[in-house]
Design a protein around this motif. Structure first.
Motif, mmCIF file in Angstrom:
data_model
loop_
_atom_site.group_PDB
_atom_site.id
_atom_site.type_symbol
_atom_site.label_atom_id
_atom_site.label_comp_id
_atom_site.label_asym_id
_atom_site.label_seq_id
_atom_site.Cartn_x
_atom_site.Cartn_y
_atom_site.Cartn_z
ATOM 1 N N ASN A 179 0.805 -1.209 0.000
ATOM 2 C CA ASN A 179 0.000 0.000 0.000
ATOM 3 C C ASN A 179 0.849 1.276 0.000
ATOM 4 O OD1 ASN A 179 -2.442 1.260 -0.246
ATOM 5 N ND2 ASN A 179 -2.863 1.312 1.946
ATOM 6 N N THR A 180 2.081 1.165 -0.536
ATOM 7 C CA THR A 180 2.875 2.368 -0.816
ATOM 8 C C THR A 180 3.317 2.261 -2.270
ATOM 9 O OG1 THR A 180 5.065 1.448 -0.409
ATOM 10 C CG2 THR A 180 3.840 2.233 1.523
ATOM 11 N N PHE A 181 3.946 3.326 -2.769
ATOM 12 C CA PHE A 181 4.418 3.283 -4.155
ATOM 13 C C PHE A 181 5.784 2.617 -4.291
ATOM 14 C CE2 PHE A 181 1.835 7.410 -4.660
ATOM 15 C CZ PHE A 181 0.695 6.688 -4.883
ATOM 16 N N TYR A 182 6.425 2.301 -3.158
ATOM 17 C CA TYR A 182 7.778 1.727 -3.238
ATOM 18 C C TYR A 182 7.888 0.527 -4.176
ATOM 19 C CZ TYR A 182 8.817 4.374 1.087
ATOM 20 O OH TYR A 182 8.987 5.348 2.028
ATOM 21 N N PRO A 183 6.978 -0.476 -4.082
ATOM 22 C CA PRO A 183 7.167 -1.649 -4.948
ATOM 23 C C PRO A 183 7.095 -1.299 -6.434
ATOM 24 C CG PRO A 183 5.530 -2.105 -3.262
ATOM 25 C CD PRO A 183 5.822 -0.643 -3.200
ATOM 26 N N LEU A 184 6.444 -0.190 -6.753
ATOM 27 C CA LEU A 184 6.310 0.191 -8.157
ATOM 28 C C LEU A 184 7.481 1.059 -8.605
ATOM 29 C CD1 LEU A 184 2.522 1.083 -7.988
ATOM 30 C CD2 LEU A 184 3.536 -1.041 -8.787
#
Lengths: 426, 296, 309
Positions: free
Chosen positions: B156-161
């Motif tokens: 639920n954060t943008f980090y993995p993307l």
């Protein structure tokens, strides 16, 4: 500054910006996974409002599962143990999720909760929430029994008699043949947004309607007994012999019934909401209980609902949230949105439902048809079910080969039975 | 080279003929371009047309191509559909692009240079591994990867993307740029090496500017990939306030009703910036690179 | 350019090797780290899953090579889906590369307004999948689709594009070629990188356009062609989403792609262990063919700046 340097500076800046958004997670909260459907939205709101009134300190976090791709989200979350406390569930997930321990058995909670009357929910429907009759893994949303929708304008135009509660499938076939000859339109809509030909809720009622069963006492598949084959043959005949079913390669550019090219659709009450969203109404339509087979009236069921996931930090809190789906309040809201039929026997004659504005004029047919609803055949072992896995695959392939005329029903089913039983037996 | 034809002695006649041939050639090129454009524009035309149709008209048989009644209000209705926040989702998508793209360009070209121009033990093995990483069907690494991000606390954060893109920017981009770098004449870096330039300087000062067409292709494909990515955001982003546009597009798909009219309206809006990007970026593509001056 | 002789003195190489090694790894460092962090772990996990009975909702249970044995002995859909994928891959490779290269040549002609035309040609990949799938269902419709309307207008029989097992796979190929703008974009970039003086020199030599195409463009473009062939091959072996959306693998499993099979096993059947075994079999097939492609590439790919053969 050279363009390359500017790029670097920009990169560094944006990198910091991009990683700077993280959400805090401290307050007591309950995660609610659901779908964004116009017909379901009101129910979501009701559940949230009711829960927040009861538990003012707890924040409800809504997580939508966008689109039809429920499976990859759920399986991933299930594997990692990150499912929301309350999850949207459909009948096809009940058994695998229950067996995998991902969803909570709510039976003890339901029994000990004095404000909740499990016995008021129609018993056959509750079967969809149980594993072979055991436990309670989902609160269903509606008395979702497959009922017959028909295009009244098309019947009248073709001069075919309108469906009646005492129809047999022979009457249905005769009327449909009249329609096919007079207008060129098909009758039994499938695919294109509706379920496909291999939906258990269409096929199994034919098997039972001819006195057959897909599984024997010993738990092995019985696709080739005389009764089972007679039922399957009658089902396939709609495509091959009478030709009244929408052919598998007839793409109406959408739902064949909705676009007015098919005279009937056998589907659950929520389909009303889709039909009613067409403005102006392109044709007159109504609903009727399903026709009778030689052994009586049988039809399938299929519903969505909500469940308490095994991840729920406080299952009784999640239960408080979920149980409201089966309250008179929520049930009347669902019904008045044309998103379903009340699943409480106590609302059977409720004027708010009986007097709902037409179409459909004959809305009580959904409730009258309810008792005809049967459950999907349960197969023990690890070869899948009628929803997924090898059993569903083999039956689907056999049906497809029969419908397309590549094989006789008997031959195709013999192969399917052999393959399934090889899996079940070893 | 092939057989030579002697140039015409009559220079004037030759010029005239050449011009006529050139005009004919131009005419043929334009004809092909226009026919081709029509064929390739089909999805866009149908998409835009559908975005103006009423929900009832979408559900008619046989389908119409152009709307009988044009409904511009579909756009406002789609933008303000229940439980959506397309303004926020546009911002989220742009944020992810902005935070990802520099990482893709910088690290993929850096790695590509290493694979194309440097000699060191293990180079071939690592290049093989880079390529191999795209050969395993992604469906089966989805769950382990998700569990990894879960353990990192990145769900639920943008980090993995964003963050993985800063580690090489994708195997195919590295492979693409490596192919381009291997085509660049070695005389260029040899001359620079004699002048005392390090490999880093050669990469930054010579290879980056020279590979502009390839870098622009990488940019196109990266931006487009993020813009339309559905599975990544679907799996990693759970709160609606963190959604991206492509994920938001699926909010029109309900249980019983799929609002195709709204899907097409938002799709049309989503396509516009991509078209602008394509046209603008084209202007920055140098038409071929001229090496003759450097060679001499 | 002189190639380094095979008997290049060894000691001289070794003297520089540490510095060169460190330098090399500084350059490829990001991707090396990236592979270690993001890729190897998940890959090893899936390799382990492939040796287990892992139904996602229950913990994996080690069963050795059971999944692989089942795959090669009793699974009738394994061969079927592999055959669909191989046939699709072959058709797509040939048709896709030829069409994309020709389009790229057209799109690098020097005429006014090319930026706009290129954008038009790239349109199929800009449009989101939902719109594309809808469009192709419409184009291919056997009753009211425009393609059949054209066929009938010129006196041919209509084709049951998606509805018949004979034509459905080829219909997928056509659709993929049409949406193959990524390949075209990369060819365009490759064509733009060919120095113009080479063409000019050939022109002075009197070569016509077709001769120049084969004598100059193709050799100079060979690294790009190689890239597109390799990635096109890997991509075509992993193709399945349009089939999933449009035909669901049918009719009669004629578009049941290998990866659709994997997807169904993993997410519909919830048999992640079995799906992982299938994925590793495909992985090994793709890798073997890619190694062959790289070996063969030495004979036809020409790198202007390379001292490798």
């Amino acid at each position: 500054m050279s363009p390359q340097k500017r790029l670097l500076a920009l990169a560094a800046g944006l990198f910091m910006l991009g990683v700077g958004t993280v959400s805090a997670q401290d307050v007591t909260q309950i995660r609610f996974g659901t779908v964004n459907d116009p017909a379901v939205d009101r129910v979501n709101q009701l559940l949230i409002e009711n829960f927040e009134a009861q538990h003012p300190g707890v924040e409800v976090i809504v997580e939508y599962i966008p689109g039809a791709d429920l499976v990859s989200t759920y399986t991933t979350q299930a594997a990692a143990g990150t499912l929301p406390d309350v999850v949207f569930l459909a009948d096809l997930y009940v058994v695998p999720f229950a067996q995998g321990g991902i969803v909570f058995d709510m039976q003890p909670l339901a029994e000990s909760d004095e404000s909740f009357d499990l016995s008021d929910i129609y018993d056959n429907l509750l079967g969809l929430s149980r594993v072979n009759g055991e436990g309670l893994y989902m609160i269903p949303s509606s008395y979702d029994v497959v009922t017959m929708y028909y295009n009244q304008s098309m019947f009248e135009e073709a001069g075919a008699p309108l469906p009646s509660p005492d129809w047999t499938w022979d009457d249905y076939t005769a009327a449909c043949t009249t329609i096919l000859e007079a207008t060129g339109n098909y009758c039994f809509a499938n695919g294109g947004g509706l379920p496909t030909f291999d939906w258990w809720a269409w096929m199994v009622p034919f098997v039972q309607g001819y006195g057959g069963s897909l599984v024997g006492e010993d738990g092995m598949a019985t696709l080739t007994t005389d009764e089972t084959l007679a039922g399957l043959q009658a089902y396939v005949n709609m495509w091959t012999e009478s030709g009244i079913a929408q052919p598998l390669d007839f793409d109406a550019g959408g739902n064949c019934f909705l676009v007015g090219e098919c005279a009937t659709a056998f589907f659950i009450p929520g389909f009303m909401s889709a039909l009613r969203s067409l403005e102006p109404q392109p044709f007159e339509w109504n609903v009727e209980v399903v026709p009778s087979h030689p052994e009586g009236k049988f039809t399938g069921m299929g519903t969505y609902g909500f469940a308490v996931s095994a991840n729920a930090q406080d299952p009784s809190l999640a239960w408080d949230f979920v149980k409201h789906l089966a309250s008179a309040d929520a049930q009347l809201a669902i019904a008045s949105n044309y998103a379903g039929t009340p699943l409480l026997a106590s609302l059977r004659e409720d004027p708010a439902i009986v007097n709902l504005e037409a179409p459909p004029a004959n809305i009580t047919a959904f409730i009258q048809n309810g008792e005809n609803g049967i459950l999907p055949t349960f197969f023990p072992g690890e070869c899948g079910s009628l929803y997924a896995g090898q059993i569903a695959q083999e039956i689907k392939d056999a049906l497809e080969a029969s419908i397309l005329g590549f094989s006789s029903v008997a031959d195709a089913m013999a192969i399917a039975e052999e393959n399934i039983n090889r899996c079940l037996g070893g | 080279m092939t057989t030579l034809t002697r140039p015409s002695l009559n220079a004037h006649a030759h010029n005239h003929q050449a011009r006529r041939q050139k005009q004919l050639g131009m005419g043929a090129v334009y004809a092909l371009l226009i026919i081709g454009s029509l064929i390739f524009m089909m999805p866009l035309i149908i998409m835009v047309a559908t975005s103006f149709k009423s929900f009832s008209e979408i559900n008619t048989y046989p389908p119409t191509i152009l709307p009988n009644v044009w409904l511009p209000e579909n756009y406002a209705n789609a933008w303000n559909y229940q439980n959506t926040n397309f303004t926020r989702w546009t911002f989220n998508t742009l944020l992810i692009i902005a935070a990802t793209l520099p990482g893709v360009i910088l690290t993929s070209s850096l790695c590509a240079y290493g694979f194309a121009r440097l000699e060191f033990p293990g180079r071939k093995v690592w290049f093989g591994l880079v390529l191999a990483s795209v050969m395993l069907p992604p469906q089966v690494t989805l769950i382990p990867l998700y569990i990894l991000f879960y353990n990192l606390g990145w769900l639920n954060t943008f980090y993995p993307l964003i963050i993985p893109a800063w580690f090489g920017g994708g195997a195919l981009n590295i492979f693409l740029l490596r192919q381009f770098y291997m085509q660049i004449p070695r005389e260029l870096d040899e001359a620079a090496t004699l002048d005392g330039a390090s490999h880093f300087t050669i990469w930054w000062r010579i290879y980056m500017p020279l590979s502009r067409p390839a870098l622009i292709s990488v940019t196109f494909l990266t931006v487009l990939g993020i813009w339309n990515d559905f599975l990544g955001p679907l799996i990693y982003l759970t709160s609606p306030e963190n959604y991206t546009l492509a994920l938001g597009l699926n909010m029109f798909q309900g249980l019983f009703i799929t609002r195709t009219d709204y899907i097409m309206a938002i799709s049309t809006l989503m396509v516009l910036p991509m078209i602008v990007m394509f046209i603008v970026a084209q202007r920055y593509v140098v038409q071929g690179f001229v090496t003759s001056g450097l060679k001499g | 350019m002189t190639a380094i002789p095979a008997n290049f003195p060894a000691p001289k190489r070794r003297r520089h090797s540490w510095r060169k090694t460190i330098e090399g790894y500084l350059f490829i460092g990001p991707v090396v780290l990236g592979l270690i962090i993001w890729t190897f772990g998940p890959m090893i996990a899936s390799a382990y899953y492939s040796l287990t009975d892992y139904r996602i909702v229950q913990p994996p249970e080690f069963i050795g090579f059971g999944n692989y044995i089942e795959l090669f002995t009793t699974d009738r859909l394994f061969i079927q889906s592999l055959s669909v994928t191989v046939r699709y891959g072959l058709m797509f490779m040939v048709l896709g590369q030829i069409v994309s290269l020709l389009l790229a040549v057209l799109l690098t002609q020097k005429v006014r307004g090319m930026a706009i035309f290129r954008t038009f040609f790239y349109m199929p990949i800009i449009v989101p999948y939902v719109a594309s799938a809808l469009l192709w269902r419409y184009l291919y419709n056997k009753d009211f689709g425009p393609i059949n309307a054209v066929l009938q207008a010129i006196g041919l029989d209509p084709i049951n594009w998606l509805g018949s097992p004979e034509s459905s796979l080829f219909s997928m190929v056509i659709m993929s070629v049409w949406t193959g703008a990524v390949t075209t974009i990369i060819y365009v970039a490759g064509l733009q990188q060919i120095p113009e003086d080479l063409h000019d020199a050939a022109k002075i030599d009197g070569a016509n356009a077709v001769q120049r195409f084969f004598a100059v463009t193709i050799p100079m473009l060979s690294p790009t062609i190689f890239f597109n062939v390799v990635t096109g091959f890997i991509g075509s072996f992993q193709f399945f989403v349009p089939a999933f959306l449009m035909t669901d693998g049918g009719p009669i499993k004629s578009t049941y792609f290998y990866n659709l099979n994997i997807y169904e096993k993993a997410f519909r059947w919830l048999e992640m262990g079995y799906a992982s075994a299938m994925a590793w079999v495909l992985f090994i097939i793709i890798m073997a063919i890619t190694v062959v492609l790289f070996r063969v590439s030495n004979r036809w790919v020409y790198y202007e700046g390379s001292n490798e053969r």
